[in-house]
Design an enzyme around this catalytic site. Structure first.
Site, mmCIF file in Angstrom:
data_model
loop_
_atom_site.group_PDB
_atom_site.id
_atom_site.type_symbol
_atom_site.label_atom_id
_atom_site.label_comp_id
_atom_site.label_asym_id
_atom_site.label_seq_id
_atom_site.Cartn_x
_atom_site.Cartn_y
_atom_site.Cartn_z
ATOM 1 N N ARG A 231 36.463 47.988 27.849
ATOM 2 C CA ARG A 231 35.856 46.675 28.055
ATOM 3 C C ARG A 231 35.295 46.192 26.722
ATOM 4 O O ARG A 231 34.740 46.975 25.950
ATOM 5 C CB ARG A 231 34.732 46.721 29.102
ATOM 6 C CG ARG A 231 35.205 46.819 30.552
ATOM 7 C CD ARG A 231 35.940 45.568 31.036
ATOM 8 N NE ARG A 231 36.408 45.667 32.404
ATOM 9 C CZ ARG A 231 37.598 46.115 32.790
ATOM 10 N NH1 ARG A 231 38.491 46.517 31.892
ATOM 11 N NH2 ARG A 231 37.926 46.145 34.065
ATOM 12 N N ASP A 255 42.296 45.892 22.707
ATOM 13 C CA ASP A 255 42.996 45.326 23.866
ATOM 14 C C ASP A 255 42.027 44.487 24.698
ATOM 15 O O ASP A 255 42.435 43.795 25.618
ATOM 16 C CB ASP A 255 43.598 46.451 24.718
ATOM 17 C CG ASP A 255 44.520 45.909 25.805
ATOM 18 O OD1 ASP A 255 45.313 45.003 25.506
ATOM 19 O OD2 ASP A 255 44.429 46.386 26.953
ATOM 20 N N GLU A 260 36.379 37.614 25.723
ATOM 21 C CA GLU A 260 37.808 37.363 25.980
ATOM 22 C C GLU A 260 38.072 36.316 27.057
ATOM 23 O O GLU A 260 39.139 35.711 27.098
ATOM 24 C CB GLU A 260 38.524 38.668 26.359
ATOM 25 C CG GLU A 260 38.141 39.232 27.719
ATOM 26 C CD GLU A 260 38.862 40.555 28.029
ATOM 27 O OE1 GLU A 260 38.886 41.436 27.158
ATOM 28 O OE2 GLU A 260 39.385 40.679 29.150
ATOM 29 N N HIS A 292 44.393 42.379 26.721
ATOM 30 C CA HIS A 292 43.978 43.144 27.908
ATOM 31 C C HIS A 292 45.204 43.519 28.752
ATOM 32 O O HIS A 292 45.291 43.164 29.935
ATOM 33 C CB HIS A 292 42.965 42.343 28.728
ATOM 34 C CG HIS A 292 42.077 43.210 29.572
ATOM 35 N ND1 HIS A 292 40.754 42.924 29.798
ATOM 36 C CD2 HIS A 292 42.320 44.360 30.252
ATOM 37 C CE1 HIS A 292 40.225 43.854 30.580
ATOM 38 N NE2 HIS A 292 41.159 44.746 30.864
HETATM 39 P P1 NAI Z 1 36.854 56.620 35.422
HETATM 40 O O1 NAI Z 1 35.755 56.149 36.318
HETATM 41 O O2 NAI Z 1 37.872 57.572 35.948
HETATM 42 O O3 NAI Z 1 36.216 57.289 34.108
HETATM 43 C C1 NAI Z 1 35.140 56.738 33.402
HETATM 44 C C2 NAI Z 1 34.407 57.882 32.734
HETATM 45 O O4 NAI Z 1 33.380 57.325 31.925
HETATM 46 C C3 NAI Z 1 33.745 58.841 33.721
HETATM 47 O O5 NAI Z 1 34.078 60.184 33.430
HETATM 48 C C4 NAI Z 1 32.253 58.595 33.518
HETATM 49 O O6 NAI Z 1 31.450 59.744 33.713
HETATM 50 C C5 NAI Z 1 32.244 58.144 32.065
HETATM 51 N N1 NAI Z 1 31.017 57.449 31.688
HETATM 52 C C6 NAI Z 1 30.209 56.685 32.474
HETATM 53 N N2 NAI Z 1 29.133 56.285 31.757
HETATM 54 C C7 NAI Z 1 29.268 56.826 30.527
HETATM 55 C C8 NAI Z 1 28.474 56.805 29.356
HETATM 56 N N3 NAI Z 1 27.295 56.159 29.321
HETATM 57 N N4 NAI Z 1 28.912 57.473 28.262
HETATM 58 C C9 NAI Z 1 30.088 58.166 28.300
HETATM 59 N N5 NAI Z 1 30.879 58.235 29.387
HETATM 60 C C10 NAI Z 1 30.474 57.559 30.478
HETATM 61 O O7 NAI Z 1 37.544 55.292 34.857
HETATM 62 P P2 NAI Z 1 38.994 55.145 34.244
HETATM 63 O O8 NAI Z 1 39.969 54.852 35.318
HETATM 64 O O9 NAI Z 1 39.246 56.270 33.324
HETATM 65 O O10 NAI Z 1 38.819 53.774 33.438
HETATM 66 C C11 NAI Z 1 37.967 53.674 32.306
HETATM 67 C C12 NAI Z 1 37.802 52.215 31.930
HETATM 68 O O11 NAI Z 1 39.057 51.691 31.468
HETATM 69 C C13 NAI Z 1 37.442 51.289 33.109
HETATM 70 O O12 NAI Z 1 36.049 51.275 33.319
HETATM 71 C C14 NAI Z 1 37.947 49.965 32.642
HETATM 72 O O13 NAI Z 1 36.897 49.309 31.975
HETATM 73 C C15 NAI Z 1 39.037 50.287 31.635
HETATM 74 N N6 NAI Z 1 40.385 49.863 32.058
HETATM 75 C C16 NAI Z 1 41.103 49.050 31.204
HETATM 76 C C17 NAI Z 1 42.374 48.632 31.524
HETATM 77 C C18 NAI Z 1 43.205 47.786 30.597
HETATM 78 O O14 NAI Z 1 44.206 47.179 31.033
HETATM 79 N N7 NAI Z 1 42.885 47.674 29.320
HETATM 80 C C19 NAI Z 1 42.968 49.004 32.810
HETATM 81 C C20 NAI Z 1 42.163 49.920 33.603
HETATM 82 C C21 NAI Z 1 40.908 50.300 33.239
#
Ligand code: NAI
Length: 326
Positions: A231, A255, A260, A292
């Site tokens: 994000r 990305d 954005e 994105h």
């Molecule tokens: P997820 O929920 O599986 O993993 C997120 C991880 O971040 C978790 O392990 C959590 O403990 C950790 N986390 C939470 N707060 C934190 C902090 N303060 N410091 C360090 N780590 C922390 O989510 P997933 O599926 O891996 O997605 C991650 C991010 O990717 C999403 O939140 C979304 O913003 C982004 N995303 C971007 C896309 C794109 O097209 N560019 C598509 C899908 C997701």
């Protein structure tokens, strides 16, 4: 169920329309993004479906509620664009697609890191013009270098595997470490200090807002390459600009971008861009900006469409809601 789909593009229609019959729903595709001016378009629907740059503020939630709409379907994983305290208070259910293709995003992050490191975007432009000089296009081996992964959830774990495939040393940081991963968890500052490549995969929360800022950049290795597919607001864009101007940062793949909305996903090529930070960022030869699109594979789009309509079906039929956002 009648669902008003906000912020839709032709590819949304392509994947959702064929499935709508199967899930007994009628989809009203709306190009406009959800906001306080456009929410009126949801009138008469039973639910709304939104994407990453559609905003459900407290006011929008109130308006939805007054139309009798009690279901918001997010066709994405992140939910920072919804005022959850407002939806909760109004009894609006919010369902998301927590996982569709983590590999798609991790693979994209690696593609962008490789492009920036080996300057593929510049090489492509040069060779199209038959400028076959390679002066100024030198990259660095990734083999045996150190990668830092911030956020080791579904996407971060794929990223760790990919970095390991490049025979890199992988450092990781997460508030909930997963000791089964092939990475060494270190404090965040240590990750900044030791990583040659940093990939961001944590969600945007109040704790991760500007997790990359002037102080963290000061700690980083000269020449560090940063990739953000998570994000935009994880990075303080002004601090990033300073780091790039000083030559401290070796390259950036973005990305996502903090401002954005209204630009990403749109063709604004004929308009005067009012965002001076984004305009300046796009002038650096070592910055690669994409719109994105980390998620954007056939597999991910299909999974998003199925899971979103499964969510609607479960809600409609009083089934257990496994993807509820609270
Ligand atoms: P997820 O929920 O599986 O993993 C997120 C991880 O971040 C978790 O392990 C959590 O403990 C950790 N986390 C939470 N707060 C934190 C902090 N303060 N410091 C360090 N780590 C922390 O989510 P997933 O599926 O891996 O997605 C991650 C991010 O990717 C999403 O939140 C979304 O913003 C982004 N995303 C971007 C896309 C794109 O097209 N560019 C598509 C899908 C997701």
């Amino acid at each position: 169920m009648d669902i008003a789909f906000f912020g839709t593009k032709p590819y949304d229609k392509l994947w959702f329309e064929p499935l709508s019959k199967e899930y007994s729903c009628h989809i009203h595709f709306i190009e406009a993004k959800m906001n306080s001016d456009t929410v009126v378009l949801a009138e008469g629907s039973n639910a709304v479906c939104i994407f990453v740059n559609d905003y459900v503020t407290a006011e929008v939630a109130q308006r939805l509620s007054s139309m009798g709409i009690k279901l918001i379907l997010l066709r994405c994983a992140g939910f920072n664009n919804v005022d959850l305290s407002a939806t909760k208070e109004l009894g609006i259910t919010v369902l998301r697609v927590p996982s569709y293709s983590p590999a798609a995003v991790a693979e994209f992050s690696m593609a962008a890191i490789l492009a920036v490191n080996r300057q593929l975007h510049r090489a492509y432009n040069r060779s199209r013009d038959f400028n076959m000089s390679i002066n100024g296009l030198m990259g660095r081996d990734m083999n045996c270098k150190t990668a830092g992964v911030i956020g080791t959830g579904k996407i971060g774990q794929c990223m760790i595997d990919i970095f390991n495939g490049f025979h890199m040393k992988v450092l990781a940081y997460d508030v909930y470490p997963n000791e089964n991963l092939d990475a060494v968890y270190v404090p965040l500052d240590e990750l900044f200090e030791k990583s040659d490549f940093i990939s961001l995969h944590c969600p945007l929360t109040k704790d991760t807002y500007h997790i990359i800022n002037g102080n963290s950049i000061a700690r980083m290795r000269p020449g560090v390459i940063i990739s953000n597919t998570s994000r935009g607001s994880l990075i303080d864009s002004n601090a990033l600009l300073d780091g790039l101007k000083e030559g401290k940062i070796g390259g950036v793949a973005l990305d996502v971008y903090e401002e954005e909305e209204g630009i990403f996903y749109e063709d604004v090529s004929g308009k005067i861009i009012q965002d001076d930070v984004l305009s300046r960022l796009s002038t650096f030869p070592n910055v690669l900006i994409t719109s994105h699109m980390g998620f954007f594979t056939r597999e991910a789009m299909q999974a998003i469409a199925i899971e979103t309509l499964e969510n609607a079906f479960a809600y409609e039929n009083g089934m257990k809601l496994i993807n509820i956002v609270q």
